[in-house]
Structure formats: C-alpha cells, structure tokens
Scaffold this active site. Sequence first.
Site, PDB file in Angstrom:
ATOM      1  N   ASP A 126      43.062  37.189  46.080  1.00  0.00           N
ATOM      2  CA  ASP A 126      43.378  38.515  46.595  1.00  0.00           C
ATOM      3  C   ASP A 126      44.800  38.986  46.324  1.00  0.00           C
ATOM      4  O   ASP A 126      45.043  40.183  46.250  1.00  0.00           O
ATOM      5  CB  ASP A 126      43.107  38.572  48.108  1.00  0.00           C
ATOM      6  CG  ASP A 126      41.625  38.626  48.426  1.00  0.00           C
ATOM      7  OD1 ASP A 126      40.842  38.904  47.503  1.00  0.00           O
ATOM      8  OD2 ASP A 126      41.249  38.382  49.584  1.00  0.00           O
TER       9      ASP A 126
ATOM     10  N   HIS B 200      37.710  33.002  45.384  1.00  0.00           N
ATOM     11  CA  HIS B 200      36.403  33.239  46.010  1.00  0.00           C
ATOM     12  C   HIS B 200      35.645  34.312  45.251  1.00  0.00           C
ATOM     13  O   HIS B 200      36.214  35.069  44.463  1.00  0.00           O
ATOM     14  CB  HIS B 200      36.572  33.663  47.474  1.00  0.00           C
ATOM     15  CG  HIS B 200      37.428  34.883  47.642  1.00  0.00           C
ATOM     16  ND1 HIS B 200      38.819  34.816  47.629  1.00  0.00           N
ATOM     17  CD2 HIS B 200      37.120  36.193  47.817  1.00  0.00           C
ATOM     18  CE1 HIS B 200      39.319  36.029  47.798  1.00  0.00           C
ATOM     19  NE2 HIS B 200      38.309  36.887  47.906  1.00  0.00           N
TER      20      HIS B 200
ATOM     21  N   ARG C  49      23.384  44.515  51.204  1.00  0.00           N
ATOM     22  CA  ARG C  49      24.309  43.626  51.899  1.00  0.00           C
ATOM     23  C   ARG C  49      25.523  44.433  52.356  1.00  0.00           C
ATOM     24  O   ARG C  49      26.217  45.038  51.559  1.00  0.00           O
ATOM     25  CB  ARG C  49      24.749  42.509  50.953  1.00  0.00           C
ATOM     26  CG  ARG C  49      25.842  41.568  51.459  1.00  0.00           C
ATOM     27  CD  ARG C  49      26.358  40.779  50.264  1.00  0.00           C
ATOM     28  NE  ARG C  49      27.251  39.681  50.595  1.00  0.00           N
ATOM     29  CZ  ARG C  49      28.566  39.783  50.688  1.00  0.00           C
ATOM     30  NH1 ARG C  49      29.166  40.957  50.519  1.00  0.00           N
ATOM     31  NH2 ARG C  49      29.309  38.715  50.949  1.00  0.00           N
TER      32      ARG C  49
ATOM     33  N   HIS D  46      37.979  35.565  42.147  1.00  0.00           N
ATOM     34  CA  HIS D  46      39.320  36.142  42.076  1.00  0.00           C
ATOM     35  C   HIS D  46      40.147  35.625  43.242  1.00  0.00           C
ATOM     36  O   HIS D  46      39.637  34.968  44.148  1.00  0.00           O
ATOM     37  CB  HIS D  46      39.252  37.671  42.124  1.00  0.00           C
ATOM     38  CG  HIS D  46      38.685  38.185  43.415  1.00  0.00           C
ATOM     39  ND1 HIS D  46      37.327  38.133  43.706  1.00  0.00           N
ATOM     40  CD2 HIS D  46      39.278  38.739  44.517  1.00  0.00           C
ATOM     41  CE1 HIS D  46      37.116  38.636  44.909  1.00  0.00           C
ATOM     42  NE2 HIS D  46      38.283  39.002  45.423  1.00  0.00           N
TER      43      HIS D  46
END
Length: 730
Positions: free
Chosen positions: A580, A650, A660, A578
């Site tokens: 931002d 990204h 994570r 996507h």
Amino acid sequence: MALLSNTTPVYVAFFFILNSVSITAGSRLSSESSSGLLSPYDELYYRGVRAYFREDWERAAEFLEKSISTRDMLLRTRRKCHDECLTAGDDKVSKLDTADGSLWDLGVLDWIQVRAECVRFCMGRSVSPAALLPVSSDIEYEFGTRNPYNYLQVTYYKLDKMDKAASAAHTFFVANPSHLEMRNNIEKYKRMIGVKDESFQDREREQEQHWEMYDAAVLAESSSDWAKAVKKWKECVNETLKQTEECRAQCVMAPRVLPEEPDTAQGVYERAADLSLSLLSCKQMCVTLVSTRPGRVSALEDFLPLQLEHLHIAQFKAGDLKGAVETLRSLLLFYPTDSDSLSNLELYSQTLEGDTEAQETGPLQEIAKYVSRALQEKRLLYFGMANLDFKFSDPDLWTPEDVVPEALRETWRAEKEQLHEKLKQGQKVEEVDESGFYAGGPVPVVGVTITMDDQGLNGTNRVVLDGVLSQSECDRLMQLAAIAASVGDGYRGRRSPHTPHEKFEGLTVLRALKLAQDGHVNQSDARLLHEIGETVKVLMDSYFRSHSSLYFAYTHLVCRSAIPGQQEGRSDLSHPVHVDNCILEPETRQCWREAPAFTHRDLSAVVYLNDDFEGGDFFFTDRDTKTVTAKVKPSCGRLVGFTSGPVNPHGVTAVTEGRRCALALWFTTEKLHRDMEREEAEALWTAVGQSVKEEKGDTESALKSARSGRSQGKERSKERDRVTGRRDEL
C-alpha cells in the site's frame, strides 16, 4: 608508471570546461536562442509547467512538447558529435607508456580530454552554451519517469485532443505501470468516440525495443518454438548492444556540474583526471540503464550474459550447433571458468565431432569488443579508486578479480559476495517491520474478537478481527452500496481498473452524505458508513499500539462484481499483489517508497460486508508476490488489519460469481495527508440547516493528479467520461 611531459591538452581541457561554466551560468534562464541554437530543454519544461498551472493549455502543450523534442534533438546531436570525434586524440595513444603492459597509464586521460574537446566544439555548432550545461537531478528524474507526458495527458484532454491525450497517457503508463489513476484514464479514453487503438502509442518506444524483443523471446521459449526463440534472442542481443552504444554516446561530456568553489587542496591535473574518469564511469553505468525495464527502479543483473545463455540453449535445441558454440564462447568471455558453460561447450564439441570448422568457431566479434573495452575502462576506473580517491560502483557481476588493484580487492570481494547473495535469495527471509507499530494490543470494542494474529497469518503486524459489524449493519451497508455505489465516485459499475472480467463500484463518506441530502439514500445509512470508520480507527489504533496520533487517510466502500459469461479459464486476480505505501519489485524483493505509491499510508484495514459470492479471497504473500503466506475468507463483520509497508504484500483472488463488497480504510500518522473529504462531510453534518456547498470542478484535482497522483476528481462531463485521479483500494 611514466607520466607524459606533454600534458598541456589536459590542462587546456579543464580550463575550457571551467570557463564554459562561468561564462554561461548567467545566461541559464535565457529564452530561445536567436542564433538558432538549441535552447535548454529544462527551461522549456519549466515554462510548460508554469503555463499548465495557469491553465494556459495551449502554451502548456507548446512548451511541454518543445521540451521533449529539444531534449531528443540534444541526444541526437550528442550521438552525431560522438561519431564525428571517434578518432580525435588517437595520435596520443601511440605515445602511451605501455612497455610494462600498464593499460591504466595516466596518459590515457590526455587522450580522453582531447576527444571530449572535439565533441564540445562539435556540439557548440548546434547547441547554445546554456543548453550545454548539465540539468538538475530533478529534471533528470522528471524525464526519466516520463512525467512530462503526465502533464500532457491532462493538457490535451483540456484542449479536447483525445487522440494525443491517449498517446501521452499510454506513454506515461508504460513507465509507471503501478499508477492506478492513469490506468483508469486509459480505460476511459478507450471508450471515447474518436479514440482509436493506434492512438495508444508509446512515444518513447524507440529506446525500449530491446525489452519487446526480450519478452517475445521468452514467449517463444515458453511455447518451445526454438527457431523463433533463436531469432528473437539474436535481435534482443543486437538491440541491447545498440542501445548501450546510444547510451554511451551521451557520455561525451562530464555529467556533473563543477563546484562553484574549487578545492584548492586538489591540483588541476587531479581535477582533469576526475572529470575524465567521470566520463568513463558514465559509460559503464549504461549497463544499468539499458538493463532497467521501464516502470522498474533496478536493473536486471547480468542482462547481456543472460541473453547469451538463453540464445545458446535455443540454438542447441533448434539444431544450430555451430551457432551455439559461437554464442557459448561469447558467454565464456564473461565467465571463463563457469563449469556449466564449459560442460556445455564440451557437449557441443562432441556432437560436432568431425566438423573442425564448427568446433573451432570463436566468439561473436561484437561481444569480444564489448568485453575488451569494458575491461580496459574498468582498469582505469579501479586505478582511479585506488590512487585518486575516485568513486565508482561497478555495474557488472562478471568483472574478474585481476582487474581490481590489490588494495581494493578485499572490499570488492565483500561487495560482490553481497550482490551474489542478493541474487540467490529465493527462500523466505525474516521480515522486520520498521513502521514503529507493534501488533498485540488490546481490542477495546465489545463483541470484537481476535480470530487470527501474526502467528495464524504467518507474518508480521497482521490481524483478523470478527464481530466488527452485525448482520443488520452489513445488510444496511449492502443496501447503501446497491443504491449509491455505482454512481458514488464516477465508476458507475464499469469494468474494474485491475481486470476486465469484473465491474467496479465505489462510494466515499462525503459522496454518501450528499446523496443522502439529495434524498437518494437514508441519512442513517450514510452516517453508519462514517461511524464504522470511527470504530475501525479505535481498533487499529489500539491493537497496533500506535506511537502517534492516527488520522484517516482515505475511506472507500468498494464492490466488485463478476461479469456473467466472462469467467471461463480466468487466471488473473481481482486485485494484483501490491504493497500500500511503496512500489514492490518482486525480482529484487525491494519496495520503493516513492510516487506513485501512497507513501503516507501507515495502517490498512478492510471490513467485509458479505460472503455470498465465489472467489474474492484476501491473501498475503512473500515479497516475491507468488508465495502465499495466508488467506482470509470474507464474511460479514470480519476485519483484516495490517501495517501498510513492505512486510505485508497482499492481493485479492478473482471474483468469479456474485458481488463482493467491503469497506477499505487507510490511516496515516501525517496530519498533512489526512482525509479532507471526510472532514468536509463531518463539517456538513454539524452545519444543520445550512445549504450544501456546490461541488467543486475537476480543474484543481486534475492539476494535482499530474503532480502527485493523490487527487480525487468530482466533475462529470455530459459529453464524455471525465479523466481524473483515483485512489487505490483493497
């Protein structure tokens, strides 16, 4: 070219339309018609929105639903009147001067206006004069993006009608698949008692069935089920033609409002011609509307020829050679000189040697009619462009050159070449970042080093910095996340909004502070979360040489955990590719800076806290979302920073084992969009000894979420999961 002397109907039509505008303009805000005629659906929509913001949920639901149903009835009425008036004005056609083969004789405009008058009279029997007027572009946009269902979703939630809320949410989400808040809300509805699978129905599905058939045909092709592929492609072609006719039927009147002050320099006949050409242009634009998938902002080029190409190949592989010839001849009506199609036709004919009937099979009648009608309309429209200063944008790539007047051909050729070039763009093009930021500035924090810059990351305005956090600071934030993140902003360790194979947890600075004041976490750890953001801001401001003041837009401590036993054969991503601050469309490589994207975001950063997990790599891609240009392996204290625009698509690879955690931050140069939660946290820190304010309810944030998708809800219901807005995260 001969002009008909009997042009009275054209003048009458023009003045009839003009008088309708002036007579009904004063009654535009009238309430429901006492005569039983359809009221303006835009007025009903405005009433519903006003009731919504007054929190009068019953009235909001009533008016919003009525606006949707009234609009639907208006569309059906237009279609009925269109069919009733198909033969109106046919007597004019026989009088046209066609001795020289001119299909664009201006007498055609006479015929078009007569038919338009018939439709207007027909609609006047069912529709109020005010409802006959065109609605504003804002209202068209609201209904085009299905925003009424966005309001209805919250409204039905407030009325405790969860099945209707789920249906409204799903209907909105189909056309807004990038709207993360609605995706989260749908996941919550799925967990609510009483909400069934059948509740998630697309209420606008009837207008989009050709896309279901398109996807089914592609799926059948991928599994080499050619018989099924033939069936589905045929259904797709037929449904596309049907939807095109439905769309064209809505172009029964001029789609735009006449100017309040007419241009006296333009004659009445020219205006009548302009209105008539507008009707034809509206019909031509149906090609674009029908070939634009819900949730997308641009059309799939050559949509109908593309289907025919797939169909004839599927027929050939399924052994239906006669059908393949028929379909291929239909395709050749669009591109009669295409070498590949001509070669295929020769192959089919050779294979059918001896079967004369099959070899001589002509094109599909529906396609021949479609192409013939389109060419006649294009000739009229291009004539209007050349001689009447009419504006028309041809939606088709297949339009033959001889349709275009010689005076326009040079411009037309250039535009067509640009379109073809755009379609052929498959290779990497040099990206230009127009954000005003320029990577390569100093790194003013001791111990922080540049690991990769633009060159190392194969892109523009990207950087990887190491040493932003020490190991002890990473450990403290990991401990903070372990205690607080699962209750930090309402996810409570539920499944990720991006994939069912991972859990998601998040924590904001304000929430961390309040948990610290309640004694759940250490004050120093909550302050550390805030201080790291300040450090990152200094680094981003300096390295990207910020051209104006930089403000925090949002800060989010995010953890993703692989769900044990659900990782076998994963092919999805932890976070899909996507951009931002805009909606990325890989097929066209366009990125549309509009809602629900967070258009105010200028710089993005993510600081990693750990590396003891499998997968979860951060990666950049080209605008096609498939070509990976760089990967970054997370580790304690590593920062990835980049501009938030279309040069930096990204995503995150699947987290297949472990947990994570990272701190995601966004920055903006627009003060209006600064992070008010962060400022509230800072104010509370300075108010030593004062009591913490009670958290606000979710009403205000829920209201805002329907409008802009930027709110953050806070209240949690004891009976069920709260439906609210969420921020995007990396």
